[in-house]
Design a protein around this motif. Sequence first.
Motif, short mmCIF file in Angstrom:
data_model
loop_
_atom_site.label_atom_id
_atom_site.label_comp_id
_atom_site.label_asym_id
_atom_site.label_seq_id
_atom_site.Cartn_x
_atom_site.Cartn_y
_atom_site.Cartn_z
N LEU A 1 0.56 -1.07 0.31
CA LEU A 1 0.18 -0.27 0.15
C LEU A 1 0.50 1.30 0.28
O LEU A 1 0.00 2.20 0.60
N ALA B 1 2.66 4.24 -1.20
CA ALA B 1 2.67 5.25 -2.06
C ALA B 1 3.48 5.38 -3.15
O ALA B 1 3.25 5.73 -4.36
N SER C 1 -13.25 4.22 0.75
CA SER C 1 -12.06 3.85 -0.11
C SER C 1 -12.04 2.73 -1.29
O SER C 1 -13.91 2.40 -1.39
N SER D 1 -5.38 7.33 2.89
CA SER D 1 -5.26 5.91 2.10
C SER D 1 -6.74 4.81 2.53
O SER D 1 -7.59 5.96 2.34
N ASP D 2 -6.70 4.20 1.05
CA ASP D 2 -8.03 3.44 1.21
C ASP D 2 -8.13 2.24 2.18
O ASP D 2 -7.18 1.49 2.58
N VAL E 1 -5.77 -0.97 4.78
CA VAL E 1 -4.72 -0.25 5.83
C VAL E 1 -6.00 -2.16 6.77
O VAL E 1 -4.65 -2.63 6.70
N LEU F 1 1.09 5.57 5.72
CA LEU F 1 -0.35 6.09 5.31
C LEU F 1 -0.23 7.33 4.51
O LEU F 1 0.90 7.98 5.06
N ASN F 2 -0.95 8.03 3.57
CA ASN F 2 -1.41 8.56 3.50
C ASN F 2 -2.27 10.09 4.08
O ASN F 2 -3.37 9.50 4.14
#
Length: 515
Positions: free
Chosen positions: A64, A66, A98, A383-384, A388, A402-403
């Motif tokens: 996941l 980026a 998501s 983030s989705d 996650v 994580l974004n």
Amino acid sequence: MGCATLDLAGAVSLKLNNDTHFLRFSPKPFLSFVELIRSRRHPNGPPSNLLSCRGDKSRASISLRAQSTTTVAPERVVVLVIGGGGREHALCYALKRSPSCDAVFCAPGNPGISSSGDATCISDLDISDSSAVISFCQKWRVGLVVVGPEAPLVAGLVNDLLKAGIHAFGPSSEAAALEGSKNFMKSLCDKYGIPTAKYQTFTDPSAAKQYIQEQGVPIVVKADGLAAGKGVIVAMTLNEAFDAVDAMLVKGSFGSAGCRVIVEEYLEGEEASFFALVDGENAIPLESAQDHKRVGDGDTGPNTGGMGAYSPAPILTKDLENLVMKSIIYPTVKGMSAEGCKFVGVLYAGLMIEKKSGLPKLIEYNVRFGDPECQVLMVRLESDLAQVLLAACRGQLSEVSLNWSAGSAMVVVMASKGYPGSYEKGSVIRNLDEAEAVAPSVKVFHAGTALDSDGNFIAAGGRVLGVTAKGIDLKEARDRAYQGVEEVNWPGGFYRHDIGWRALPLPQKQFVTGG
């Protein structure tokens, strides 16, 4: 009120009966559309959602990060959120956004969640009945259950879901003892060198009072078990401390939760909330957040479940975050694993940044997303979330980064007058659409609302609404949140006027509840 709508990745909209907020359509059309969506993305068949929580090591992992260049499409998933408060509304809001989430259910949910379209609420699913929850998941092919409140966690819902082969994000009942028993948490701290306040545990009221007399005041008295956020008394006088001991150990005011008490050193400093996702072995921090526990402006009055929060929290610097992970979170994760009850879920550490040392000490653990901190975290998460949380269930958090959106977020809680004491239910709330129209970044999360016979939102709890906003900085987020609050027409409610005061100077204007 109009009918809520379930949008399955743009493929179909299914009308719901908004009187009960319960599914009234046949499962066959729903499942056929879900299968259609999945078959388009997985021509060789949809991935199984009946895996153990630790995951199949032979399965191709999905990174996941980026910067990942993988072309593997994320697994499509239907999610069930357990709970019906503001925290659960925020989780539904993030899961609906998501990309890999086909649909979101919430049980029991609330009318605000339903009317917003953030989830399909299943109001008559008994979340205390594991077999009923499992049957629902199997019928609707739910691939991930996210448990919001602490009570189902402590009762073992996750244990039962995992036995049925259903991914569940949240700790087992054994691991949930980190929140369910303050004595368990303190004992773990002692054994694994986790910094916390000095304490003693008592079942005898006379011994507890003698210890309080020896230690002096201020001092903190805590019920050992779950007490709906009301089991902590910060006693400023000996009489207050003695009364707290009597309420718990003599009068039984807290039921079984108060059959044992923890008498704890009073720590002076600034409180902060620290959240980490845990997969049993690995942990990653979430963005920082800070809440306001006291009911009144200037942090006065009794403690509550939380009257507002903001993110990020300036007090939690990067260096302090690293220190918390090293001295508190990682030792907890490793300690729980060593004790034979691996923790999977959210570790919510209530911290005190001590005034005299500037170092963090652990006040308490919660084993789920905080409320209202979850609201500001979820509006900032980019983030989705579904992927996650699935990664956490499978022990794959080491592959996750994580974004978060830039800037800040703030939530102002609107509560029923009288809270946290006795309060009346049923007062009408109006102009919620107008509140959200203040700015595109304003979102009203429902924590304790119901509908009257005319379809109006009414107050049905203590904490009722969480008016949340994002901004380029904390000042803009605060201004937008309070502008949203001003639009709400609810004479039966109140709110604090100074959320964020530790990080920002107070504005000149004082806000009042719209009448």
